[in-house]
Design a protein around this motif. Structure first.
Motif, mmCIF file in Angstrom:
data_model
loop_
_atom_site.group_PDB
_atom_site.id
_atom_site.type_symbol
_atom_site.label_atom_id
_atom_site.label_comp_id
_atom_site.label_asym_id
_atom_site.label_seq_id
_atom_site.Cartn_x
_atom_site.Cartn_y
_atom_site.Cartn_z
ATOM 1 N N MET A 5 22.673 -2.506 39.741
ATOM 2 C CA MET A 5 23.340 -2.720 41.012
ATOM 3 C C MET A 5 23.328 -4.196 41.380
ATOM 4 N N THR A 6 24.274 -4.573 42.170
ATOM 5 C CA THR A 6 24.422 -5.952 42.586
ATOM 6 C C THR A 6 23.713 -6.186 43.913
ATOM 7 N N ASP A 7 22.944 -7.252 43.978
ATOM 8 C CA ASP A 7 22.336 -7.676 45.228
ATOM 9 C C ASP A 7 23.257 -8.666 45.924
ATOM 10 N N VAL A 8 23.361 -8.530 47.223
ATOM 11 C CA VAL A 8 24.109 -9.476 48.037
ATOM 12 C C VAL A 8 23.089 -10.429 48.648
ATOM 13 N N ILE A 9 23.347 -11.718 48.489
ATOM 14 C CA ILE A 9 22.493 -12.726 49.105
ATOM 15 C C ILE A 9 23.181 -13.170 50.383
ATOM 16 N N LYS A 10 22.543 -12.841 51.496
ATOM 17 C CA LYS A 10 23.105 -13.167 52.797
ATOM 18 C C LYS A 10 22.866 -14.638 53.122
ATOM 19 N N SER A 11 23.566 -15.134 54.135
ATOM 20 C CA SER A 11 23.465 -16.552 54.484
ATOM 21 C C SER A 11 22.055 -16.953 54.911
ATOM 22 N N ASN A 12 21.271 -15.987 55.386
ATOM 23 C CA ASN A 12 19.892 -16.282 55.790
ATOM 24 C C ASN A 12 18.903 -16.133 54.633
ATOM 25 N N GLY A 13 19.416 -15.848 53.425
ATOM 26 C CA GLY A 13 18.582 -15.727 52.244
ATOM 27 C C GLY A 13 18.106 -14.315 51.936
ATOM 28 N N LYS A 14 18.278 -13.399 52.877
ATOM 29 C CA LYS A 14 17.866 -12.020 52.626
ATOM 30 C C LYS A 14 18.786 -11.388 51.602
ATOM 31 N N ARG A 15 18.253 -10.363 50.955
ATOM 32 C CA ARG A 15 19.012 -9.626 49.932
ATOM 33 C C ARG A 15 19.178 -8.185 50.363
ATOM 34 N N GLU A 16 20.309 -7.633 49.995
ATOM 35 C CA GLU A 16 20.520 -6.198 50.168
ATOM 36 C C GLU A 16 21.479 -5.741 49.086
ATOM 37 N N GLN A 17 21.482 -4.461 48.841
ATOM 38 C CA GLN A 17 22.339 -3.901 47.807
ATOM 39 C C GLN A 17 23.789 -3.931 48.263
ATOM 40 N N PHE A 18 24.700 -4.285 47.343
ATOM 41 C CA PHE A 18 26.127 -4.310 47.654
ATOM 42 C C PHE A 18 26.589 -2.920 48.050
ATOM 43 N N GLN A 67 30.937 -6.072 40.691
ATOM 44 C CA GLN A 67 30.552 -5.197 39.586
ATOM 45 C C GLN A 67 30.064 -6.012 38.391
ATOM 46 N N GLY A 68 28.940 -5.601 37.862
ATOM 47 C CA GLY A 68 28.400 -6.236 36.673
ATOM 48 C C GLY A 68 27.608 -7.505 36.937
ATOM 49 N N GLN A 69 27.551 -7.939 38.171
ATOM 50 C CA GLN A 69 26.768 -9.133 38.517
ATOM 51 C C GLN A 69 25.412 -8.702 39.067
ATOM 52 N N ASP A 70 24.412 -9.496 38.804
ATOM 53 C CA ASP A 70 23.085 -9.213 39.352
ATOM 54 C C ASP A 70 23.030 -9.545 40.836
ATOM 55 N N GLU A 71 23.740 -10.620 41.209
ATOM 56 C CA GLU A 71 23.745 -11.031 42.607
ATOM 57 C C GLU A 71 25.053 -11.720 42.948
ATOM 58 N N ILE A 72 25.361 -11.709 44.229
ATOM 59 C CA ILE A 72 26.575 -12.340 44.731
ATOM 60 C C ILE A 72 26.302 -12.782 46.163
ATOM 61 N N LYS A 73 26.869 -13.886 46.543
ATOM 62 C CA LYS A 73 26.671 -14.394 47.898
ATOM 63 C C LYS A 73 27.708 -13.796 48.837
ATOM 64 N N THR A 74 27.300 -13.626 50.087
ATOM 65 C CA THR A 74 28.231 -13.081 51.081
ATOM 66 C C THR A 74 29.473 -13.955 51.193
ATOM 67 N N ARG A 75 29.319 -15.247 51.008
ATOM 68 C CA ARG A 75 30.458 -16.171 51.085
ATOM 69 C C ARG A 75 31.517 -15.815 50.032
ATOM 70 N N GLN A 76 31.079 -15.457 48.834
ATOM 71 C CA GLN A 76 32.016 -15.078 47.779
ATOM 72 C C GLN A 76 32.767 -13.807 48.153
ATOM 73 N N ILE A 77 32.045 -12.856 48.710
ATOM 74 C CA ILE A 77 32.672 -11.600 49.136
ATOM 75 C C ILE A 77 33.693 -11.894 50.229
ATOM 76 N N ARG A 78 33.282 -12.677 51.209
ATOM 77 C CA ARG A 78 34.150 -13.030 52.335
ATOM 78 C C ARG A 78 35.419 -13.730 51.843
ATOM 79 N N ASP A 79 35.266 -14.688 50.927
ATOM 80 C CA ASP A 79 36.423 -15.431 50.437
ATOM 81 C C ASP A 79 37.396 -14.528 49.688
ATOM 82 N N THR A 80 36.868 -13.591 48.908
ATOM 83 C CA THR A 80 37.722 -12.645 48.189
ATOM 84 C C THR A 80 38.487 -11.764 49.168
ATOM 85 N N ILE A 81 37.791 -11.257 50.164
ATOM 86 C CA ILE A 81 38.424 -10.393 51.170
ATOM 87 C C ILE A 81 39.495 -11.166 51.919
ATOM 88 N N LEU A 82 39.153 -12.351 52.391
ATOM 89 C CA LEU A 82 40.102 -13.131 53.178
ATOM 90 C C LEU A 82 41.321 -13.515 52.353
#
Length: 93
Positions: free
Chosen positions: A1-14, A53-68
């Motif tokens: 599963m992919t972890d999301v790295i939030k802007s405050n450094g916390k991690r949570e599952q995508f 998918q397939g990444q160990d981790e991803i930053k919220t900024r990357q998710i946001r940029d893809t969505i936007l």
């Protein structure tokens, strides 16, 4: 599963559902019903999920940029609503 790295450094599952909920909130704030914009919501959330998918981790900024990026291509009103939602809720990347 992919972890999301939030802007405050916390991690949570995508969670694709969490992504959908965020887009739906922006859609609602813009005065649309999620049903009216379901294709836009689905496209953006699926692209974010595919990117994670397939990444160990991803930053919220990357998710946001893809969505936007998807929203700007699919429906400028929803993209503007997303940006307004971020401003109103003090979300900074």
């Amino acid at each position: 599963m992919t972890d999301v790295i939030k802007s405050n450094g916390k991690r949570e599952q995508f969670s694709e559902q969490k992504v959908k909920n965020s887009i739906e909130n922006a859609v609602k704030d813009a005065g649309f019903s999620p049903q009216e914009k379901m294709n836009v919501i689905e496209h953006a959330s699926q692209d974010a999920a595919q990117m994670a998918q397939g990444q160990d981790e991803i930053k919220t900024r990357q998710i946001r940029d893809t969505i936007l990026n998807d929203l700007e291509q699919d429906d400028q009103q929803v993209a503007n609503a997303w940006k307004q939602y971020e401003r109103q809720h003090g979300i900074n990347y």
